[in-house]
Design a protein around this motif. Sequence first.
Motif, mmCIF file in Angstrom:
data_model
loop_
_atom_site.group_PDB
_atom_site.id
_atom_site.type_symbol
_atom_site.label_atom_id
_atom_site.label_comp_id
_atom_site.label_asym_id
_atom_site.label_seq_id
_atom_site.Cartn_x
_atom_site.Cartn_y
_atom_site.Cartn_z
ATOM 1 N N ALA A 176 -50.735 -13.883 24.575
ATOM 2 C CA ALA A 176 -50.244 -13.355 25.528
ATOM 3 C C ALA A 176 -49.176 -12.256 25.397
ATOM 4 O O ALA A 176 -49.126 -11.396 25.905
ATOM 5 C CB ALA A 176 -49.081 -14.604 26.104
ATOM 6 N N VAL A 177 -48.638 -12.411 24.013
ATOM 7 C CA VAL A 177 -47.739 -11.375 23.427
ATOM 8 C C VAL A 177 -48.586 -9.935 23.255
ATOM 9 O O VAL A 177 -48.188 -8.827 23.875
ATOM 10 C CB VAL A 177 -46.959 -11.596 22.245
ATOM 11 N N ALA A 219 -50.587 -12.476 30.416
ATOM 12 C CA ALA A 219 -50.193 -11.210 30.315
ATOM 13 C C ALA A 219 -50.576 -10.383 31.416
ATOM 14 O O ALA A 219 -49.572 -9.351 31.585
ATOM 15 C CB ALA A 219 -50.990 -10.814 28.851
ATOM 16 N N MET A 271 -47.930 -10.785 33.929
ATOM 17 C CA MET A 271 -46.456 -10.001 33.475
ATOM 18 C C MET A 271 -46.628 -8.795 33.413
ATOM 19 O O MET A 271 -45.631 -7.968 33.865
ATOM 20 C CB MET A 271 -45.995 -10.587 32.300
ATOM 21 N N GLN A 272 -47.560 -8.010 33.124
ATOM 22 C CA GLN A 272 -47.941 -6.647 33.165
ATOM 23 C C GLN A 272 -47.808 -6.209 34.646
ATOM 24 O O GLN A 272 -47.331 -5.083 35.001
ATOM 25 C CB GLN A 272 -49.151 -6.115 32.588
ATOM 26 N N PHE A 295 -41.607 -14.471 30.461
ATOM 27 C CA PHE A 295 -41.708 -14.072 28.924
ATOM 28 C C PHE A 295 -40.668 -14.892 28.105
ATOM 29 O O PHE A 295 -41.103 -15.527 27.166
ATOM 30 C CB PHE A 295 -41.404 -12.686 28.720
ATOM 31 N N VAL A 347 -42.379 -18.277 27.579
ATOM 32 C CA VAL A 347 -43.211 -18.240 26.424
ATOM 33 C C VAL A 347 -42.737 -18.239 25.141
ATOM 34 O O VAL A 347 -43.321 -19.050 24.420
ATOM 35 C CB VAL A 347 -44.272 -16.952 26.851
ATOM 36 N N VAL A 348 -41.711 -17.695 25.038
ATOM 37 C CA VAL A 348 -41.217 -17.599 23.516
ATOM 38 C C VAL A 348 -40.570 -19.018 23.338
ATOM 39 O O VAL A 348 -40.646 -19.566 22.279
ATOM 40 C CB VAL A 348 -40.283 -16.649 23.395
ATOM 41 N N LEU A 383 -50.006 -8.461 26.525
ATOM 42 C CA LEU A 383 -49.201 -7.584 27.404
ATOM 43 C C LEU A 383 -48.589 -6.333 26.697
ATOM 44 O O LEU A 383 -48.570 -5.572 27.498
ATOM 45 C CB LEU A 383 -47.642 -8.790 27.379
ATOM 46 N N ARG A 384 -48.405 -6.408 25.313
ATOM 47 C CA ARG A 384 -48.288 -5.202 24.933
ATOM 48 C C ARG A 384 -49.350 -4.144 24.895
ATOM 49 O O ARG A 384 -49.200 -2.936 24.970
ATOM 50 C CB ARG A 384 -47.822 -5.558 23.153
ATOM 51 N N GLU A 395 -42.504 -10.915 34.620
ATOM 52 C CA GLU A 395 -42.228 -10.628 32.981
ATOM 53 C C GLU A 395 -40.736 -11.283 32.610
ATOM 54 O O GLU A 395 -40.713 -11.988 31.416
ATOM 55 C CB GLU A 395 -42.454 -9.405 32.620
ATOM 56 N N SER A 396 -39.911 -10.905 33.520
ATOM 57 C CA SER A 396 -38.570 -11.239 33.289
ATOM 58 C C SER A 396 -38.384 -12.739 33.365
ATOM 59 O O SER A 396 -37.632 -13.433 32.372
ATOM 60 C CB SER A 396 -37.533 -10.587 33.911
#
Length: 288
Positions: free
Chosen positions: A167-168, A102, A105-106, A116, A119-120, A171-172, A112-113
Amino acid sequence: MRPLRRLAVGVLAGLAAAAIWELYTLLGPDAGGHLFGASLLPRAEARSMPHVWDVVARMLAPESSATGAPSVAVAMLQACWFTLRVALAGWLAGVVAGFGLAIGMQRFRLAESAVFPWVVLSQTVPLIALAPLVVGWGGKIQVGDLVWERWMSVALIASYLAFFPVAVGALRGLQSPEQAHVELFRAQAASPWRTFRSLRLPASVPYVIPALRLAAATAVVGAIVAEVSTGTKGGIGRLIIAYAQAASGDPAKPWAAIVGAALLGLVAAGLVSLLSLGLGRYRHSEVS
């Protein structure tokens, strides 16, 4: 009062689930429900759905007829303690990996592109297929006197499920500060580390705490599935398999182990919730 209200709601939810179970055993079809040959409803007869009080009584009864055999509850607690420790190790590894991803990606939009979607996508791999590979790889690892043990494979699989919600959620949370606040730090020539420590990290707490709770529950699920898939002894996963072999003559016995596994997940999530007690000033906008 908030923890007490949550405890009361949890107890009421458990009682409601037990009432629904008993209502279905009373009104449901003994042969189950079928549509075009597909089974839609479970069988309501006693061997498939024993009464709640029968399951509770079975927990208090000896595990077997052998002399000195412990009760099912004692055996279940011992197995849950083993699984909880392994799941905790997996949870810690998953938290470190998820939070590290996270942060990366931040900090870098390109990361992130690029990362992520993977990750999903990682969560689409079935654990049953992954477990033999992890055991096979782990069996070849030896660093000095350190030998890869079977429980380490279980912990690694648990971390595989635990890192995703962390991670999700992290990141949020790290991306949650308003642009005006970010620009204020930038105008004061604050370093990226200062902005992270003083702005982004506190702002992420309302998102990270629920993610940590979810990660704890998924780590327990991953540990149980991994114990079954890898043949690791001593945990609640193997206890469920062992008790299931007696399901035809003792239907309440496997359900006792299943109830123990469910309670283990709740305990793990509850223990993680204790972390939020020291972060009360950051939880004014917690997302649940």
